[in-house]
Motif scaffolding. Structure first.
Motif, PDB file in Angstrom:
ATOM      1  N   ILE B  49     -56.396 -61.281   2.346  1.00 20.26           N
ATOM      2  CA  ILE B  49     -56.858 -61.039   0.966  1.00 20.26           C
ATOM      3  C   ILE B  49     -57.372 -59.605   0.834  1.00 20.26           C
ATOM      4  O   ILE B  49     -57.122 -58.933  -0.163  1.00 20.26           O
ATOM      5  CB  ILE B  49     -57.965 -62.032   0.539  1.00 20.26           C
ATOM      6  N   MET B  50     -58.081 -59.144   1.865  1.00 16.52           N
ATOM      7  CA  MET B  50     -58.610 -57.778   1.806  1.00 16.52           C
ATOM      8  C   MET B  50     -57.498 -56.742   1.685  1.00 16.52           C
ATOM      9  O   MET B  50     -57.697 -55.663   1.135  1.00 16.52           O
ATOM     10  CB  MET B  50     -59.416 -57.486   3.077  1.00 16.52           C
ATOM     11  N   ASN B  51     -56.349 -57.083   2.238  1.00 15.19           N
ATOM     12  CA  ASN B  51     -55.240 -56.118   2.230  1.00 15.19           C
ATOM     13  C   ASN B  51     -54.391 -56.146   0.972  1.00 15.19           C
ATOM     14  O   ASN B  51     -53.386 -55.448   0.886  1.00 15.19           O
ATOM     15  CB  ASN B  51     -54.339 -56.343   3.449  1.00 15.19           C
ATOM     16  N   ILE B  52     -54.804 -56.956   0.020  1.00 14.09           N
ATOM     17  CA  ILE B  52     -54.054 -56.961  -1.246  1.00 14.09           C
ATOM     18  C   ILE B  52     -54.152 -55.575  -1.855  1.00 14.09           C
ATOM     19  O   ILE B  52     -55.237 -55.015  -1.995  1.00 14.09           O
ATOM     20  CB  ILE B  52     -54.645 -57.993  -2.234  1.00 14.09           C
ATOM     21  N   GLU B  53     -53.013 -55.027  -2.171  1.00 14.37           N
ATOM     22  CA  GLU B  53     -53.038 -53.691  -2.778  1.00 14.37           C
ATOM     23  C   GLU B  53     -53.062 -53.821  -4.295  1.00 14.37           C
ATOM     24  O   GLU B  53     -52.278 -54.598  -4.858  1.00 14.37           O
ATOM     25  CB  GLU B  53     -51.823 -52.894  -2.339  1.00 14.37           C
ATOM     26  N   PRO B  54     -53.937 -53.058  -4.952  1.00 14.63           N
ATOM     27  CA  PRO B  54     -53.978 -53.170  -6.415  1.00 14.63           C
ATOM     28  C   PRO B  54     -52.671 -52.696  -7.034  1.00 14.63           C
ATOM     29  O   PRO B  54     -52.076 -51.722  -6.547  1.00 14.63           O
ATOM     30  CB  PRO B  54     -55.145 -52.251  -6.813  1.00 14.63           C
ATOM     31  N   PRO B  55     -52.189 -53.394  -8.038  1.00 14.74           N
ATOM     32  CA  PRO B  55     -50.961 -52.952  -8.704  1.00 14.74           C
ATOM     33  C   PRO B  55     -51.227 -51.661  -9.462  1.00 14.74           C
ATOM     34  O   PRO B  55     -52.378 -51.306  -9.693  1.00 14.74           O
ATOM     35  CB  PRO B  55     -50.676 -54.101  -9.675  1.00 14.74           C
ATOM     36  N   GLU B  56     -50.176 -50.983  -9.809  1.00 15.33           N
ATOM     37  CA  GLU B  56     -50.370 -49.713 -10.515  1.00 15.33           C
ATOM     38  C   GLU B  56     -50.029 -49.859 -11.985  1.00 15.33           C
ATOM     39  O   GLU B  56     -49.015 -50.463 -12.338  1.00 15.33           O
ATOM     40  CB  GLU B  56     -49.507 -48.633  -9.881  1.00 15.33           C
ATOM     41  N   VAL B  57     -50.875 -49.265 -12.801  1.00 13.30           N
ATOM     42  CA  VAL B  57     -50.576 -49.267 -14.247  1.00 13.30           C
ATOM     43  C   VAL B  57     -49.498 -48.231 -14.516  1.00 13.30           C
ATOM     44  O   VAL B  57     -49.151 -47.432 -13.646  1.00 13.30           O
ATOM     45  CB  VAL B  57     -51.837 -48.929 -15.087  1.00 13.30           C
ATOM     46  N   SER B  58     -48.972 -48.237 -15.717  1.00 12.30           N
ATOM     47  CA  SER B  58     -47.899 -47.298 -16.046  1.00 12.30           C
ATOM     48  C   SER B  58     -48.398 -45.854 -15.950  1.00 12.30           C
ATOM     49  O   SER B  58     -49.596 -45.588 -16.058  1.00 12.30           O
ATOM     50  CB  SER B  58     -47.367 -47.583 -17.448  1.00 12.30           C
ATOM     51  N   PHE B  61     -50.598 -44.302 -18.640  1.00 12.72           N
ATOM     52  CA  PHE B  61     -51.804 -45.050 -19.029  1.00 12.72           C
ATOM     53  C   PHE B  61     -52.985 -44.135 -19.357  1.00 12.72           C
ATOM     54  O   PHE B  61     -53.620 -44.272 -20.402  1.00 12.72           O
ATOM     55  CB  PHE B  61     -52.189 -46.032 -17.919  1.00 12.72           C
ATOM     56  N   THR B  62     -53.284 -43.211 -18.452  1.00 10.98           N
ATOM     57  CA  THR B  62     -54.460 -42.344 -18.655  1.00 10.98           C
ATOM     58  C   THR B  62     -54.335 -41.560 -19.960  1.00 10.98           C
ATOM     59  O   THR B  62     -55.285 -41.470 -20.743  1.00 10.98           O
ATOM     60  CB  THR B  62     -54.627 -41.385 -17.458  1.00 10.98           C
TER      61      THR B  62
END
Lengths: 188, 168
Positions: B49-58, B61-62
């Motif tokens: 679970i710790m190694n789940i990488e956050p998905p990237e927004v488009s 986005f910024t």
């Protein structure tokens, strides 16, 4: 800007350097997106809500009292906004489903072509995504965002013991699923 | 032999075990294969679970958020209201300083010329005469000058904010 802490960026934004806010956005957008995607289960909704969250945070930046970390304050906004979105979509059903519900009757769905998954990490992400929104949020905040139990309680407006109960149940469910399906060997 | 409970292994995760409990856990794990497996399964689950990488927004986005923030900045009146206030106050105090200076000079001129005060030469009522006397007093002029510089500084800083906003 990597070495600049959140408070320094906030000071700069409040001082009138509005464009510096982009550094805070870049720092937290993917982490918050991950949590939102898990809670809302829809990429487009998650991105739209995330924009709203950054806008809300910007508007209230001068009111941020700095008693907590910026991340804790921001994740509280993210969590509450996501919850509002969920509630407005299916207020009654979702509330019943997510309000400290038991995981006794919860089952992970069938995973298609497990052996063909290019990235085995995707599986655990999918499993976490399948948890009820509040459980998914607790797991994400604890393991991925490395927030403490106390901070998560603050973010989710819950008691610490409720957070622990949810985290305990989610962890056990994930462990049981992984063990029962002999995935622990594959998922290294 | 009593096996380790899930609750105890959870308290290990949240760092709530006392030193004695930690030692007992360690000793038990050395002796009990069943609990060792359970413990290992939890550790593997945690690591996964710790190694789940956050998905990237488009990618945009910024920029999209910053574009939504821009009207908020302009609408919020971070500068507009303050700028107009400072501008008007600067002009009012500047006018007061000039009026005081002129009236004071006119009075002084009429006294030096042996004539009557400008207020006496015109048919002012007593009320206007008092106002004229206040405006021409040194104290009023000093206060007005101080206020003038204060507001001018405020005007400068507000203008700077505007300039930054424009370059944003």
């Amino acid at each position: 800007m990597k070495n600049v802490n959140d408070f320094e960026i906030i000071d700069s934004v409040i001082a009138g350097n509005h464009s510096d806010y982009r550094f805070l956005i870049d720092r937290y957008k993917n982490k918050a997106f991950g949590m939102l995607r898990r809670m809302l289960r829809n990429d487009a909704d998650a991105e739209e809500v995330l924009q709203d969250c950054f806008l809300k945070a910007y508007k209230n930046l001068s009111g941020f009292n700095r008693k907590s970390k910026f991340s804790t304050w921001f994740f509280r906004i993210v969590y509450n906004t996501a919850l509002n979105r969920i509630n407005s979509a299916a207020r009654k059903q979702e509330k019943e489903r997510t309000d400290l519900e038991s995981l006794d009757n919860f089952h992970f769905g069938e995973q298609d072509n497990l052996s063909e998954l290019e990235e085995k990490k995707e599986l655990i992400t999918k499993l976490v995504n399948q948890l009820p929104p509040k459980y998914s949020a607790v797991v994400t905040l604890f393991y991925v965002e490395e927030q403490t139990i106390e901070e998560i309680a603050g973010i989710m407006n819950m008691t610490e013991s409720n957070v622990k109960v949810m985290l305990f149940r989610a962890r056990k469910s994930l462990k049981d699923y992984i063990t029962q399906n002999n995935l622990e060997g594959e998922l290294r | 032999m009593t096996h380790l409970s899930d609750e105890l292994l959870f308290r290990e995760l949240t760092g709530e075990l006392s030193d004695i409990e930690k030692n007992e856990l360690k000793l038990h794990l050395e002796q009990c294969a069943e609990c060792r497996t359970l413990h290992q399964n939890y550790i593997k689950t945690d690591r996964l679970i710790m190694n789940i990488e956050p998905p990237e927004v488009s990618e945009e986005f910024t920029s999209a958020v910053m574009n939504r923030i821009k009207p908020v900045i302009i609408r919020s009146g971070i500068s507009t209201g303050r700028f107009l206030t400072y501008l008007s106050l600067t002009f009012v105090t500047l006018f007061s300083v000039l009026a005081g200076y002129l009236i004071s000079n006119m009075n002084q001129g009429s006294r030096e010329g042996g004539g009557e005060s400008v207020f006496n030469s015109v048919d002012f009522t007593g009320y206007y005469e008092k106002i004229g006397a206040v405006i021409s007093s040194q104290a009023f002029q000093i206060v007005s000058m101080v206020l003038f510089f204060g507001f001018a500084v405020g005007l400068f800083f507000t203008y700077e904010k505007f300039r930054k906003l424009k370059s944003y």
